[in-house]
Design a protein around this motif. Structure first.
Motif, PDB file in Angstrom:
ATOM      1  N   PHE A  48       6.849  -8.491   7.129  1.00 39.25           N
ATOM      2  CA  PHE A  48       7.552  -9.106   8.256  1.00 39.25           C
ATOM      3  C   PHE A  48       8.628  -8.166   8.793  1.00 39.25           C
ATOM      4  O   PHE A  48       8.828  -8.052  10.012  1.00 39.25           O
ATOM      5  N   GLY A  49       9.336  -7.487   7.898  1.00 41.74           N
ATOM      6  CA  GLY A  49      10.425  -6.607   8.305  1.00 41.74           C
ATOM      7  C   GLY A  49       9.970  -5.376   9.043  1.00 41.74           C
ATOM      8  O   GLY A  49      10.736  -4.772   9.797  1.00 41.74           O
ATOM      9  N   GLN A  50       8.717  -4.968   8.824  1.00 41.28           N
ATOM     10  CA  GLN A  50       8.209  -3.750   9.452  1.00 41.28           C
ATOM     11  C   GLN A  50       7.413  -4.026  10.725  1.00 41.28           C
ATOM     12  O   GLN A  50       6.690  -3.148  11.200  1.00 41.28           O
ATOM     13  N   LYS A  51       7.546  -5.232  11.278  1.00 40.94           N
ATOM     14  CA  LYS A  51       6.867  -5.532  12.539  1.00 40.94           C
ATOM     15  C   LYS A  51       7.461  -4.740  13.697  1.00 40.94           C
ATOM     16  O   LYS A  51       6.756  -4.349  14.624  1.00 40.94           O
ATOM     17  N   GLU A  52       8.779  -4.515  13.663  1.00 44.78           N
ATOM     18  CA  GLU A  52       9.440  -3.792  14.742  1.00 44.78           C
ATOM     19  C   GLU A  52      10.147  -2.531  14.255  1.00 44.78           C
ATOM     20  O   GLU A  52      10.866  -1.886  15.015  1.00 44.78           O
ATOM     21  N   MET A  53       9.968  -2.211  12.971  1.00 46.52           N
ATOM     22  CA  MET A  53      10.542  -0.988  12.405  1.00 46.52           C
ATOM     23  C   MET A  53       9.497  -0.327  11.517  1.00 46.52           C
ATOM     24  O   MET A  53       8.617  -0.997  10.979  1.00 46.52           O
ATOM     25  N   ASP A  54       9.615   0.999  11.368  1.00 47.38           N
ATOM     26  CA  ASP A  54       8.732   1.650  10.410  1.00 47.38           C
ATOM     27  C   ASP A  54       9.367   1.603   9.026  1.00 47.38           C
ATOM     28  O   ASP A  54      10.498   1.122   8.846  1.00 47.38           O
ATOM     29  N   HIS A  55       8.658   2.126   8.017  1.00 50.92           N
ATOM     30  CA  HIS A  55       9.142   2.015   6.643  1.00 50.92           C
ATOM     31  C   HIS A  55      10.396   2.858   6.399  1.00 50.92           C
ATOM     32  O   HIS A  55      11.205   2.520   5.531  1.00 50.92           O
ATOM     33  N   PHE A  56      10.593   3.928   7.169  1.00 52.36           N
ATOM     34  CA  PHE A  56      11.810   4.728   7.031  1.00 52.36           C
ATOM     35  C   PHE A  56      13.037   3.926   7.462  1.00 52.36           C
ATOM     36  O   PHE A  56      14.051   3.896   6.762  1.00 52.36           O
ATOM     37  N   LEU A  89       6.095   2.412  -1.341  1.00 56.96           N
ATOM     38  CA  LEU A  89       5.630   1.036  -1.510  1.00 56.96           C
ATOM     39  C   LEU A  89       5.581   0.307  -0.167  1.00 56.96           C
ATOM     40  O   LEU A  89       4.582  -0.349   0.164  1.00 56.96           O
ATOM     41  N   TYR A  90       6.645   0.412   0.616  1.00 60.14           N
ATOM     42  CA  TYR A  90       6.678  -0.252   1.912  1.00 60.14           C
ATOM     43  C   TYR A  90       5.592   0.287   2.838  1.00 60.14           C
ATOM     44  O   TYR A  90       4.985  -0.475   3.610  1.00 60.14           O
ATOM     45  N   TYR A  91       5.363   1.582   2.777  1.00 55.24           N
ATOM     46  CA  TYR A  91       4.294   2.165   3.588  1.00 55.24           C
ATOM     47  C   TYR A  91       2.946   1.572   3.196  1.00 55.24           C
ATOM     48  O   TYR A  91       2.139   1.226   4.061  1.00 55.24           O
ATOM     49  N   GLY A  92       2.714   1.455   1.900  1.00 60.54           N
ATOM     50  CA  GLY A  92       1.448   0.886   1.436  1.00 60.54           C
ATOM     51  C   GLY A  92       1.254  -0.537   1.913  1.00 60.54           C
ATOM     52  O   GLY A  92       0.167  -0.897   2.399  1.00 60.54           O
ATOM     53  N   TYR A  93       2.288  -1.348   1.812  1.00 61.51           N
ATOM     54  CA  TYR A  93       2.172  -2.746   2.240  1.00 61.51           C
ATOM     55  C   TYR A  93       2.000  -2.874   3.749  1.00 61.51           C
ATOM     56  O   TYR A  93       1.479  -3.884   4.236  1.00 61.51           O
ATOM     57  N   SER A  94       2.433  -1.865   4.490  1.00 63.32           N
ATOM     58  CA  SER A  94       2.347  -1.951   5.949  1.00 63.32           C
ATOM     59  C   SER A  94       0.936  -1.708   6.472  1.00 63.32           C
ATOM     60  O   SER A  94       0.604  -2.137   7.578  1.00 63.32           O
ATOM     61  N   ILE A  95       0.059  -1.028   5.678  1.00 64.07           N
ATOM     62  CA  ILE A  95      -1.251  -0.692   6.238  1.00 64.07           C
ATOM     63  C   ILE A  95      -2.432  -1.088   5.365  1.00 64.07           C
ATOM     64  O   ILE A  95      -3.562  -1.143   5.846  1.00 64.07           O
ATOM     65  N   GLU A  96      -2.215  -1.398   4.063  1.00 62.28           N
ATOM     66  CA  GLU A  96      -3.336  -1.639   3.159  1.00 62.28           C
ATOM     67  C   GLU A  96      -3.328  -3.079   2.680  1.00 62.28           C
ATOM     68  O   GLU A  96      -2.341  -3.801   2.823  1.00 62.28           O
ATOM     69  N   ASN A  97      -4.473  -3.536   2.168  1.00 67.37           N
ATOM     70  CA  ASN A  97      -4.579  -4.867   1.587  1.00 67.37           C
ATOM     71  C   ASN A  97      -3.487  -5.057   0.544  1.00 67.37           C
ATOM     72  O   ASN A  97      -3.348  -4.270  -0.392  1.00 67.37           O
ATOM     73  N   GLY A  98      -2.690  -6.133   0.733  1.00 66.54           N
ATOM     74  CA  GLY A  98      -1.525  -6.338  -0.122  1.00 66.54           C
ATOM     75  C   GLY A  98      -1.856  -6.513  -1.584  1.00 66.54           C
ATOM     76  O   GLY A  98      -1.101  -6.071  -2.462  1.00 66.54           O
ATOM     77  N   VAL A  99      -2.976  -7.172  -1.897  1.00 61.52           N
ATOM     78  CA  VAL A  99      -3.356  -7.403  -3.289  1.00 61.52           C
ATOM     79  C   VAL A  99      -3.694  -6.064  -3.962  1.00 61.52           C
ATOM     80  O   VAL A  99      -3.334  -5.817  -5.115  1.00 61.52           O
ATOM     81  N   ALA A 100      -4.377  -5.191  -3.222  1.00 61.58           N
ATOM     82  CA  ALA A 100      -4.711  -3.871  -3.764  1.00 61.58           C
ATOM     83  C   ALA A 100      -3.444  -3.082  -4.071  1.00 61.58           C
ATOM     84  O   ALA A 100      -3.340  -2.418  -5.110  1.00 61.58           O
ATOM     85  N   VAL A 101      -2.461  -3.146  -3.169  1.00 63.87           N
ATOM     86  CA  VAL A 101      -1.193  -2.449  -3.386  1.00 63.87           C
ATOM     87  C   VAL A 101      -0.476  -3.008  -4.613  1.00 63.87           C
ATOM     88  O   VAL A 101       0.119  -2.267  -5.398  1.00 63.87           O
ATOM     89  N   LEU A 102      -0.549  -4.330  -4.789  1.00 63.06           N
ATOM     90  CA  LEU A 102       0.076  -4.966  -5.944  1.00 63.06           C
ATOM     91  C   LEU A 102      -0.436  -4.389  -7.257  1.00 63.06           C
ATOM     92  O   LEU A 102       0.331  -4.122  -8.193  1.00 63.06           O
TER      93      LEU A 102
END
Length: 305
Positions: free
Chosen positions: A26-34, A87-100
């Motif tokens: 939700f936080g990265q909808k209008e911001m990137d992970h940096f 971690l934030y980069y991963g959650y922004s583009i990949e399946n969340g369960v896989a990242v977990l």
């Protein structure tokens, strides 16, 4: 009754950390992970500083520390920054369960690093845990088909895996640094803020958390990555801290539920199998590790989701 108090602290922290994957999206909808990490770190610094003062820590003791200590927390802060950034980069583009699944491979990495860096002996349970963790990673990357990599963004999971390594290294090093938990947490977030600022100016730009990103950033900085550390320290002050630490592995289960509920990520059976394996792997590693008195500080400093 005191035992239940520690358990309440632990369950509260696990519940809070379970929202990190969802809130980060939700936080990265209008911001990137940096940008998201930079502003979250600033809020974490403020939140931990205020809580430390409320807990009786002197502000001078918090702010003025010896130079050798600054070097130590700078190293830990940089590793903390790398972990969350990847971690934030991963959650922004990949399946969340896989990242977990990949995220929670850090316990087996702690065992491996302890063996390599400090020549610690491996027990049978630890070796079983490492083997199960490796199986979990392979299943996640291949969705159960070991002849090919089946995830949509394998490079993202590799980066998350690198981030988990940074967190494991931070945990191992923190055991060698005898630092007050409030001071260490405050300065780790300070150093993480400085490192994240360098990355933001190098690869992104300043972007204030406004609109849909404002509330998730506030929650992440103050509670998920700030106050939650203090709650975890309270939980880990239990005489049975190794049992309390085991509760941590409820967090990815809850996280998986929130990810599927909020974002409708694909419910891939192979990911669930991988998640179960990595949880069992972590429990085996931590429980075996805690049997050795000299390792009583494994989970006491700087531990996260």
């Amino acid at each position: 009754m005191a035992k239940y108090k520690y358990m309440i602290y632990a369950f509260s922290c696990v519940f809070i950390w379970s929202f990190i994957p969802s809130i980060s999206r939700f936080g990265q909808k209008e911001m990137d992970h940096f940008q998201y990490l930079f502003w979250s770190n600033i809020l974490s610094v403020l939140a931990v500083f205020v809580v430390a003062l409320m807990m009786g820590r002197n502000w001078k003791v918090l702010l003025f520390i010896p130079f050798p200590l600054i070097v130590k927390v700078l190293i830990l802060g940089a590793l903390d920054c790398f972990f969350y950034l990847l971690l934030y980069y991963g959650y922004s583009i990949e399946n969340g369960v896989a990242v977990l699944v990949i995220q929670y491979s850090w316990p087996l990495m702690i065992i491996g690093l302890s063996f390599i860096l400090f020549k610690e002996r491996l027990s049978i349970k630890q070796m079983m845990g490492i083997a199960m963790g490796f199986m979990a990673v392979v299943i996640t990357f291949t969705k159960g088909n070991i002849t090919e990599i089946a995830v949509e963004h394998p490079q993202a999971l590799l980066l998350v895996f690198s981030g988990a390594f940074c967190f494991a290294l931070m945990s191992v090093l923190s055991r060698q640094f005898a630092i007050d938990p409030y001071i260490s947490t405050f300065w780790v977030f300070v150093c993480s803020t400085l490192v994240s600022a360098v990355f933001m100016f190098a690869f992104s730009r300043i972007n204030l958390p406004v609109g849909d990103s404002l509330m998730p950033t506030l929650l992440n900085g103050t509670i998920l990555n700030g106050i939650s550390y203090i709650i975890w320290f309270k939980a880990m002050s239990s005489p049975d801290s190794h049992k309390v630490a085991s509760i941590l592995f409820l967090s990815p289960v809850l996280s998986m539920m929130w990810i599927i509920l909020f974002f409708g990520d694909a419910f891939v059976p192979a990911y669930v199998i991988g998640l179960v394996l990595v949880i069992i792997s972590g429990l085996l590693c931590i429980r075996a590790k805690r049997k050795h008195p000299e390792q009583d500080e494994l989970m006491d400093d700087l531990i996260e989701d």
